[in-house]
Design a protein around this motif. Structure first.
Motif, mmCIF file in Angstrom:
data_model
loop_
_atom_site.group_PDB
_atom_site.id
_atom_site.type_symbol
_atom_site.label_atom_id
_atom_site.label_comp_id
_atom_site.label_asym_id
_atom_site.label_seq_id
_atom_site.Cartn_x
_atom_site.Cartn_y
_atom_site.Cartn_z
ATOM 1 N N ASN A 269 0.857 -1.039 0.064
ATOM 2 C CA ASN A 269 -0.155 0.077 0.079
ATOM 3 C C ASN A 269 0.944 1.378 -0.010
ATOM 4 O OD1 ASN A 269 0.819 0.404 2.699
ATOM 5 N ND2 ASN A 269 -0.646 -0.899 3.551
ATOM 6 N N ALA B 35 -1.914 -0.652 -5.296
ATOM 7 C CA ALA B 35 -3.493 -0.431 -4.991
ATOM 8 C C ALA B 35 -3.631 0.218 -3.618
ATOM 9 C CB ALA B 35 -4.043 -1.493 -4.838
ATOM 10 N N ASP B 36 -4.311 1.618 -3.663
ATOM 11 C CA ASP B 36 -4.566 2.421 -2.474
ATOM 12 C C ASP B 36 -5.820 3.418 -2.973
ATOM 13 O OD1 ASP B 36 -4.835 3.670 0.197
ATOM 14 O OD2 ASP B 36 -2.549 2.851 0.351
ATOM 15 N N THR B 37 -6.104 4.254 -2.072
ATOM 16 C CA THR B 37 -7.180 5.125 -2.639
ATOM 17 C C THR B 37 -6.720 6.466 -3.393
ATOM 18 O OG1 THR B 37 -6.741 6.643 -0.738
ATOM 19 C CG2 THR B 37 -8.126 4.712 -0.147
ATOM 20 N N PRO B 38 -7.806 6.789 -4.293
ATOM 21 C CA PRO B 38 -7.186 8.142 -5.181
ATOM 22 C C PRO B 38 -6.769 9.090 -4.255
ATOM 23 C CG PRO B 38 -9.739 7.522 -5.344
ATOM 24 C CD PRO B 38 -9.163 6.660 -4.215
ATOM 25 N N VAL C 35 -10.943 1.348 -7.266
ATOM 26 C CA VAL C 35 -11.681 1.098 -6.117
ATOM 27 C C VAL C 35 -13.151 0.961 -6.364
ATOM 28 C CG1 VAL C 35 -12.897 2.691 -4.311
ATOM 29 C CG2 VAL C 35 -10.297 2.475 -4.367
#
Lengths: 295, 295
Positions: free
Chosen positions: A73, A100-103, A177
Motif C-alpha cells: 500500500n 493499490a490504494d485510494t485516489p 476502488v
C-alpha cells in the motif's frame, strides 16, 4: 548505445507475487530489469532469469529512467521512496506506481513527486498475478499524457490492455476502488449464498450452474443501468424497490433462521428501505446509487 | 371432452404484473384460463383475451384441476387460501405456488395442503415479468415427482426452462433465496460503486465498460469456486484474504471520505477480518462461506 540501454531499462521495486510477475514480464520482453525488495532473497529466480539485483532503493532507482513500484500500500511506498538518497536518485526520472490504494493517496504521492522533480504516473492492476504478461491482464493508468505515451512501450511489455484514463492522477485508483467495490461485494454475496444453500442442504456444486446463470445476468445489467443513472431515471425492470426489499428480507430471514450472519444483506436492505422511505418504492434498485451520493 | 377441458384448464390467483404475465402465457398457449384477484379490475385485459373472470377464490379454484398462485408473499397466500370454502374447492386438486418467500414458508404451506387433501407444488420464478412466455424465463420447482410430471405440460406453457429440484418442498425457495442473495448483493455493490465513482468525477457511462468487465469475471468464478467449497480447499487465486481486506478498506475509506455510507462493504470486510482473525489470512475469500456456516 548507453542511452538505448537506459531507455529500455526498467526498475521494479517490490517483489511480492505481483512485483515478481511484473519483473518477469519485463524480462520476458527483453528489457534490462533491475529489481529490489525490502526483504532480501525474493529476487533469486528473477536474477537467474537475467534481472539485476540492486542492493538499495537508490541504486535500483539510478539504474533506469523508469521505476515501477508495486508494494502492499502507499504507506509502504512512502517508507521506500521518501528518503533523500532515493528522491535524489529519482530526480528527473519517472515513477509508475502500480500499488493499490485510494485516489487521495495517489494525489498525495503525485504532489510529493512534483515537489522533488520526479515525474509520476499512477496505475492500477485489475487482474490477478497469473494474467501478467498475458493478453488477459488489465491495467489502468492516470497522469500526464506525454509521460504516459513516453513510457507506454515499456508498460505494454506487461501484456494485456492498458487504458490511460486521463491526466487527473487519482483517476486510476478511483476506477480501481469502484471496480473492487463491485467485485468484492458480489463475491460476498456469492460466499453468503453458498453458506445459506449449504444450510438448506444444497451443495455448492448443485447451486453452481444457477449461480453462474445469475452471474451471466449481471454484465448487461451493469452496462444498461449506466444510461439510467446518467438520465436520472430508474425503471424497475420488473422489480420495484418494494419488491427488492421483500426479496432481501427473505434472504435475511432464511439466513438468520440458520444462525448465519446476514450483515451484508441487512446493510443492503437498509439502503432499499431508506429509498422507499423517501418515496422511491416504485423505482428500480439503482435509485439507491443517487441517494447514496446525496450529502 | 369435459375431462379434456378440465385437464387443460388452469386457474391463476393473483393478478399483479407477474400473475398477469403468467395468465397471459397460459392464454397464449390455448389453455382455458380462469383468473381472480383480490382487487377487482385487474383482469380486464386478460378477459378481453379470453380469460374467465371468477367472482371468488372458491369459484376460481373449482374451475380447474390446477391452481397457480402468485401473490406478494405467503401471508397473502394464507389470507387467500386458508378459508373453508376455498380448501373445500381445492380438495383433491393441485396448487402450484409460485409466490416468493422463504423455504420455511413453503414447508408450512405444504403441511397445510396435506392436512386438507390438497396436492401441492412449490416454485420460484427466477426471471423478470417480461421473460414469461419466452425462452428466457427460468422456473424452479419442488415437490412430489409424480405431481410435477403430471402438470409439467401446463407449467411449460409458461415458456423458458423448468427445473424440478427434488421432492423436498422447500428446495425451490431455498435456491431462490440463495440466488437472490447473489443477485441483490451484487447489485448493491454496483449501485455503491456508481455512487463512489460519481463522487470521484467518473460518470456511470465511463465506468460502464469496466463494470461490465468485472461482471464478465463473475460467472466462471461462481462456477469454479463450487469445487473448492466442496473440497474444503480455498486457493487464493492471487488474492489472499489479507489482500482482499485491504482492498475492501480502500473502498470504505474512499466512500466515507465522500460522505457515502459504506455499510455493505463494512459488513463484507467484517467477514474477511473475522476469517483472518481465525488464521485464514492466506486463504482465498471463499473461506468466508465455510465460517459463515459454522454455528
Amino acid at each position: 548505445m548507453s542511452v538505448h540501454t537506459e531507455q529500455s531499462a526498467v526498475t521494479v521495486l517490490g517483489l511480492g507475487p505481483m512485483g515478481r510477475a511484473l519483473a518477469g514480464a519485463f524480462l520476458d520482453a527483453g528489457l534490462r530489469t533491475t529489481v529490489w525488495n525490502r526483504t532480501p532473497g525474493r529476487d533469486r529466480e528473477l536474477v537467474a532469469r537475467g534481472a539485476v539485483s540492486a542492493r538499495s532503493v537508490e541504486e535500483a532507482a539510478a539504474a533506469s529512467r523508469l521505476t515501477v513500484v508495486c508494494v502492499v500500500n502507499y504507506d509502504a511506498v512512502d517508507t521506500i521512496l521518501r528518503r533523500e538518497a532515493v528522491t535524489d536518485a529519482l530526480k528527473g526520472r519517472t515513477v509508475v506506481n502500480l500499488t493499490a490504494d485510494t485516489p487521495d493517496r495517489a494525489r498525495d504521492a503525485a504532489a510529493w513527486a512534483a515537489e522533488h522533480g520526479i515525474r509520476y504516473l499512477d496505475g492500477a492492476i485489475m487482474t490477478p498475478t497469473p494474467t501478467i504478461g498475458t493478453p488477459a491482464a488489465v491495467f489502468l493508468h492516470s497522469g500526464p499524457n506525454d509521460l504516459y505515451h513516453k513510457h507506454q512501450p515499456v508498460l505494454e511489455a506487461l501484456g494485456g490492455t492498458h487504458t490511460h484514463l486521463g491526466e487527473e492522477i487519482g483517476r486510476a485508483a478511483a476506477y480501481d476502488v469502484a471496480l473492487l467495490d463491485i467485485f468484492w461485494t458480489a463475491m460476498a454475496g456469492y460466499a453468503h449464498a453458498v453458506a445459506v444453500a449449504h444450510a438448506e442442504g444444497i451443495a455448492a456444486r448443485e447451486l453452481a450452474p444457477f449461480a453462474k446463470g445469475i452471474g451471466d445476468l449481471l454484465p448487461p445489467i451493469f452496462e444498461g443501468l449506466a444510461a439510467e443513472v446518467e438520465a436520472g431515471t430508474s425503471s424497475d425492470e420488473g422489480s420495484p424497490l418494494t419488491s427488492v426489499a421483500s426479496s432481501m428480507a427473505h434472504v435475511i430471514h432464511t439466513s438468520e433462521a440458520h444462525g448465519i450472519d446476514a450483515g451484508v444483506m441487512r446493510a443492503a436492505e437498509g439502503l432499499a428501505r431508506r429509498a422507499i422511505g423517501q418515496g422511491h418504492g416504485t423505482d428500480g434498485f439503482i435509485r439507491v446509487a443517487e441517494l447514496l451520493g446525496r450529502r
